[in-house]
Scaffold this motif. Structure first.
Motif, PDB file in Angstrom:
ATOM      1  N   ALA A   1      16.855   6.797   2.225  1.00 13.12           N
ATOM      2  CA  ALA A   1      17.455   7.530   3.351  1.00 13.12           C
ATOM      3  C   ALA A   1      18.257   6.586   4.242  1.00 13.12           C
ATOM      4  N   GLN A   2      17.761   5.372   4.402  1.00 17.63           N
ATOM      5  CA  GLN A   2      18.492   4.387   5.205  1.00 17.63           C
ATOM      6  C   GLN A   2      19.817   4.022   4.527  1.00 17.63           C
ATOM      7  N   ASP A   3      19.788   3.898   3.208  1.00 20.65           N
ATOM      8  CA  ASP A   3      21.043   3.659   2.471  1.00 20.65           C
ATOM      9  C   ASP A   3      22.012   4.827   2.684  1.00 20.65           C
ATOM     10  N   ALA A   4      21.452   6.031   2.704  1.00 20.11           N
ATOM     11  CA  ALA A   4      22.291   7.227   2.897  1.00 20.11           C
ATOM     12  C   ALA A   4      22.932   7.212   4.286  1.00 20.11           C
TER      13      ALA A   4
ATOM     14  N   LEU B   1      14.533  13.313   9.076  1.00 19.75           N
ATOM     15  CA  LEU B   1      14.157  12.859  10.418  1.00 19.75           C
ATOM     16  C   LEU B   1      12.694  13.190  10.719  1.00 19.75           C
ATOM     17  N   GLN B   2      12.325  14.418  10.431  1.00 19.15           N
ATOM     18  CA  GLN B   2      10.945  14.875  10.652  1.00 19.15           C
ATOM     19  C   GLN B   2       9.943  13.989   9.887  1.00 19.15           C
ATOM     20  N   LEU B   3      10.339  13.559   8.696  1.00 14.70           N
ATOM     21  CA  LEU B   3       9.448  12.742   7.844  1.00 14.70           C
ATOM     22  C   LEU B   3       9.570  11.243   8.139  1.00 14.70           C
ATOM     23  N   LYS B   4      10.330  10.908   9.170  1.00 12.01           N
ATOM     24  CA  LYS B   4      10.510   9.519   9.604  1.00 12.01           C
ATOM     25  C   LYS B   4      11.179   8.631   8.541  1.00 12.01           C
ATOM     26  N   LEU B   5      12.022   9.258   7.741  1.00 12.48           N
ATOM     27  CA  LEU B   5      12.817   8.471   6.793  1.00 12.48           C
ATOM     28  C   LEU B   5      14.059   7.936   7.489  1.00 12.48           C
TER      29      LEU B   5
END
Lengths: 185, 185
Positions: A94-97, A122-126
């Motif tokens: 997700a950070q790469d995204a 966001l909800q899953l803290k990714l």
């Protein structure tokens, strides 16, 4: 009968949020892809947590040609039964995204940017709230931004222009009907 | 990472209803068009009360080629301010559209049939409940049917497999932002 073709006096990018537990959030964002290309607009789609499961839109957008830049990232829904990847790996994806989002925005090539399932990420803290708000706040004024996924954050809703909550009244899977191509994926 | 491609053991046509007062019903149905053509399916779209106002999907679907048969019928929303046509004329248009629906179903050419705004057409008495239920009941088992529009009739909801209610949390027009191409039309 004359056909009216609207043209706003002032063009401006909108922030649209599609949230809720019903079917029709990603699907609706794909409808905006089809609508936007009809207007000759350039569209970028970045899907979060969806790189592991084929869906018809992957091939559907290819038919739209170079007007659509489509990337499905991630390794499926973080934390759901059967998903073998640890949170850290989902977060890395997700950070790469998020980095990809910034590259696409900075390219200045797009009229519409769809961030599919970013609300869940966001909800899953990714991804972090500051990262999502950062995208909202730094986007060019004319860029439309669509954010989909359940559990949209109140601060994201607060900054949005249009927000729809898609609620499930009923769903075929509750009658044990398997997901059907063209409808469910 | 392996990409999973689902394939249901049993294929069956679903009835999907998209209702509610929020943005994302027609849009969602257009997303299903994109998804279905990705699977190589043939799609027919018949829009009710929408022939007078250009929307981007009119040209968007052209890019999808012969897999999509798209018809926008009618002379705008019956009864809204500024619409100059009498109820009888709207009803005539909608009745012609119902005939078209039957011709398209009888052709046996389609995997997915989208009846956009038919829920409103029913609510406004441009078509009759028996006509809509007749379409639901006589459709081939493998044909997916999507019905959009506010105020879906309870008997239509009752017969559907998947029903989503799209509720407006907020909408740009309430801030006097004009409809924007690619998003709103």
């Amino acid at each position: 009968m004359e056909i009216t073709k609207l043209e706003p006096k002032i063009r401006r990018g909108l922030v649209v949020v599609l949230t809720g537990n019903g079917k029709g959030k990603t699907t609706s964002s794909m409808g905006m892809v089809l609508r936007a290309v009809g207007h000759g607009m350039k569209v970028c789609v970045i899907q979060f947590m969806k790189g592991d499961l084929y869906s018809g839109e992957w091939d559907g957008v290819k038919l739209l040609g170079s007007q659509v830049d489509f990337t499905s990232t991630g390794k499926g829904f973080c934390g759901i039964q059967g998903n073998p990847y640890p949170h850290s790996e989902h977060r890395k994806n997700a950070q790469d995204a998020i980095e990809l989002v910034h590259r696409k925005i900075n390219s200045g090539s797009f009229d519409l940017l769809i961030l599919d399932e970013i609300n869940n990420a966001l909800q899953l803290k990714l991804v972090d709230l500051e990262q999502v708000l950062g995208i909202l706040d730094k986007r060019p004024e004319q860029l439309h931004l669509v954010l989909t996924g359940r559990d949209a954050h109140p601060e994201v809703i607060d900054r949005a222009d249009t927000v729809s909550e898609v609620n499930e009244i009923k769903h075929a899977y509750r009658k044990d009907i398997e997901p059907q191509p063209g409808i469910d994926y």
